[in-house]
Design an enzyme around this catalytic site. Structure first.
Site, short mmCIF file in Angstrom:
data_model
loop_
_atom_site.label_atom_id
_atom_site.label_comp_id
_atom_site.label_asym_id
_atom_site.label_seq_id
_atom_site.Cartn_x
_atom_site.Cartn_y
_atom_site.Cartn_z
N ARG A 68 14.01 3.09 18.39
CA ARG A 68 15.19 3.32 17.75
C ARG A 68 15.16 4.28 16.60
NH1 ARG A 68 18.66 -2.18 19.30
NH2 ARG A 68 18.76 -1.72 21.62
N ARG A 118 21.66 4.83 14.36
CA ARG A 118 22.72 4.58 13.19
C ARG A 118 22.32 4.21 11.78
NH1 ARG A 118 26.15 0.27 16.25
NH2 ARG A 118 23.94 -0.19 17.11
N ARG A 134 26.37 12.32 15.18
CA ARG A 134 27.24 11.72 15.96
C ARG A 134 28.80 12.10 16.13
NH1 ARG A 134 26.68 5.39 18.55
NH2 ARG A 134 28.71 5.49 19.55
N ASP A 173 19.35 7.55 26.41
CA ASP A 173 19.81 6.16 26.69
C ASP A 173 19.11 5.80 28.09
OD1 ASP A 173 21.76 4.17 25.95
OD2 ASP A 173 21.78 4.27 28.01
N TYR A 184 22.18 -3.92 34.56
CA TYR A 184 23.38 -3.42 34.23
C TYR A 184 24.13 -2.86 35.34
CZ TYR A 184 21.80 -3.09 29.25
OH TYR A 184 21.42 -3.39 28.17
#
Length: 373
Positions: free
Chosen positions: A41, A45, A54, A91, A168
């Site tokens: 990552r 963020r 974003r 992703d 998921y």
């Protein structure tokens, strides 16, 4: 300068020699001049410039599905830090989204699916997604990133593992106890294997498309492998990752394409993962690299494994932790420095800079780097 040629209407990168190939050599357990480092990552963020892009995109999936913006955020950490690899910004849930499950994100809850699959009938309706019509935005981003990298460092492509994708898809999103997906595995193992086999086929096609577009390393994230018992881990996770490894392009442009498998929370079961046909295994922070090396018997390279929470400490603590991690791996080739999982979004970027600087500083002068023994 890197460029493109069109093959069957798709842009394929024209390669140039790598200026820094330490990552590729380390993954193949070859001598390096310093321990290579990249961070899971690393585009995310914690970077203010990422948050700006974003916001411009509107939401996370709009960012992922825009090749130009995905390229931009992939490049952002490379402008700040002396990293030894780039990793595609995307992703892990792109495949189930392309299967029509309706991926969406809810603030504070993470990814969710409008149409989870929970029985044999719904699983039977799924098919391997077509890359050109459903996932072209990913391969286009790979090609753009390779062009921007211009041979400086290698590019890592990735996918979720079949088991992790299945969690998921069956749970409908994130889970605390995985009771629905594990319940399906126990109550209808045939249906579960049908789903996992379809996902393995999909990952093979997906990762090979990334490799053809320019990815030089293929990484498989088995985030939830640690939720399984030893036998389930073999049956429902490792066997399907091994199938993927067997189906991937392993050499391109005269060079090996290393495969990295990362299962979070599996401890000694890393020994099982090391036999799945990969070149390297990721190690989380809950085990030591020395134990991981003993369990895997130096069959594969190791990637990891600094605790991400260390990055909330002061710089002296961070640098010492880096040195301790390097010492824990010990002598010989085959170490890629990384966190034991993704960097936290509230980390100050300067803390990561200290990690990268210390890895290069502490490892660059060590004689064992060039000693294959």
């Amino acid at each position: 300068m890197a460029g493109f040629v069109l093959v069957n209407g798709r842009p394929i990168i024209v390669t140039s020699p790598l200026k820094n190939d330490n990552l590729l050599r380390a993954l193949c357990r070859e001598p390096v001049d310093h321990t290579p480092v990249w961070i899971m990552r690393q585009a995310g963020r914690y970077l203010p410039e990422y948050r700006e892009v974003r916001a411009k995109a509107g939401d996370f999936m709009a960012l992922c599905t825009n090749p130009e913006l995905a390229c931009e955020v992939t490049m952002q950490p490379l402008r700040r830090f002396d990293l030894d690899a780039a990793i595609l910004f995307s992703d892990i849930l792109t495949i189930p989204d392309a299967m029509g499950l309706g991926l969406y994100f809810t603030p504070g809850e993470g990814p969710r699916f409008h149409h989870p699959v929970r029985d044999a009938a719904s699983i039977a309706k799924l098919s391997v997604p077509d890359i050109d019509s459903k996932l072209r935005y990913v391969t286009d981003a790979v090609s753009l990133i390779r062009r921007e990298l211009d041979g400086k460092i290698p590019l890592i492509g990735f996918s979720g593992s079949p088991w992790t994708l299945a969690t998921y898809m069956v749970e409908g999103g994130s889970s605390k106890n995985f009771s629905i997906v594990k319940g399906l595995a126990y109550s209808d193992p045939k249906a579960m294997h049908q789903l996992l086999d379809l996902l393995a086929q999909s990952v093979i096609v997906y990762l090979n498309a990334q490799i053809e577009a320019g990815a030089q390393v293929a990484m498989i994230f088995d985030t939830w492998g640690g939720t399984l018992s030893p036998q389930q881990y073999q049956d429902f996770s490792v066997n399907y990752m091994a199938k993927i490894a067997d189906g991937l392009i392993r050499n391109r442009d005269g060079r090996k394409v290393p495969v990295v498998m990362f299962s979070k929370g599996v401890g000694p079961k890393l020994a099982t993962l090391a036999n799945a046909g990969c070149d390297a295994v990721g190690v989380d922070w809950t085990v030591s690299l020395s134990d991981a090396r003993r369990w895997t018997k130096d069959k594969v390279a190791l990637q990891g494994n600094l605790d991400p929470c260390i990055l909330h400490a002061d710089e002296a603590v961070i640098r010492q932790a880096v040195r301790d991690t390097l010492a824990d791996f010990g002598d010989g080739p085959g170490h890629v420095f990384n966190l034991g999982h993704g960097i936290h979004p509230n980390v100050e970027p300067e803390r990561l800079g200290a990690v990268i600087d210390e890895v290069h500083r502490a490892s660059g002068g060590n004689a064992f780097m060039n000693n294959p023994g």
